[in-house]
Design a protein around this motif. Sequence first.
Motif, PDB file in Angstrom:
ATOM      1  N   ALA A   1      11.351  35.736  56.883  1.00 15.07           N
ATOM      2  CA  ALA A   1      11.086  37.120  56.504  1.00 15.07           C
ATOM      3  C   ALA A   1      12.023  37.618  55.413  1.00 15.07           C
ATOM      4  O   ALA A   1      11.911  38.759  54.987  1.00 15.07           O
ATOM      5  N   HIS A   2      12.968  36.806  54.980  1.00 20.89           N
ATOM      6  CA  HIS A   2      13.900  37.219  53.933  1.00 20.89           C
ATOM      7  C   HIS A   2      13.111  37.375  52.633  1.00 20.89           C
ATOM      8  O   HIS A   2      12.317  36.511  52.275  1.00 20.89           O
ATOM      9  N   PRO A   3      13.322  38.461  51.884  1.00 16.59           N
ATOM     10  CA  PRO A   3      12.478  38.727  50.706  1.00 16.59           C
ATOM     11  C   PRO A   3      12.616  37.711  49.571  1.00 16.59           C
ATOM     12  O   PRO A   3      11.718  37.599  48.748  1.00 16.59           O
ATOM     13  N   TYR A   4      13.716  36.949  49.506  1.00 17.19           N
ATOM     14  CA  TYR A   4      13.878  35.977  48.435  1.00 17.19           C
ATOM     15  C   TYR A   4      13.587  34.544  48.883  1.00 17.19           C
ATOM     16  O   TYR A   4      13.711  33.618  48.087  1.00 17.19           O
ATOM     17  N   MET A   5      13.229  34.357  50.123  1.00 18.70           N
ATOM     18  CA  MET A   5      12.972  33.019  50.665  1.00 18.70           C
ATOM     19  C   MET A   5      11.485  32.912  50.979  1.00 18.70           C
ATOM     20  O   MET A   5      11.054  33.205  52.089  1.00 18.70           O
TER      21      MET A   5
END
Length: 140
Positions: free
Chosen positions: A8-12
């Motif tokens: 859920a991390h925006p850059y992953m």
Amino acid sequence: MTKLSLGAHPYMLGFEQLERLLERSAKSGNEGYPPFNIEQTSANSYRITLAVAGFGEDDLSVAVEDRQLVIRGRQSDDTEERIFLHRGIAARQFQRSFVLADGVEVGTAVMENGLLHVDLTRAEPETVVQTIRIEKGSKS
């Protein structure tokens, strides 16, 4: 504060499968038996060594199942013929699982002096550069 998961991390982007692998690895039920070592033998190779005293080659199996290295041990039960005055050496079965990254291949498995050595190699990833063409949007 909200805890972000890896997927859920925006850059992953696209790492949901990695998060599932980590969860599966944590739940795999690996206990402390048998003890093992993991060593890096070169820049792109590893060796897993398990202490499997009392197990023969026929008592062990090494397999890759769904990107996991699975090592199982099961000794034949010949205790009916023997009378133990003290039994301190466990003859129990085990299963050890190790999650393999993409590109990691299992090489050889060798028994030596009560130790099972499993060699792994990792392919060197290619560096890929891709240029994306930017198109003009249409006017409505």
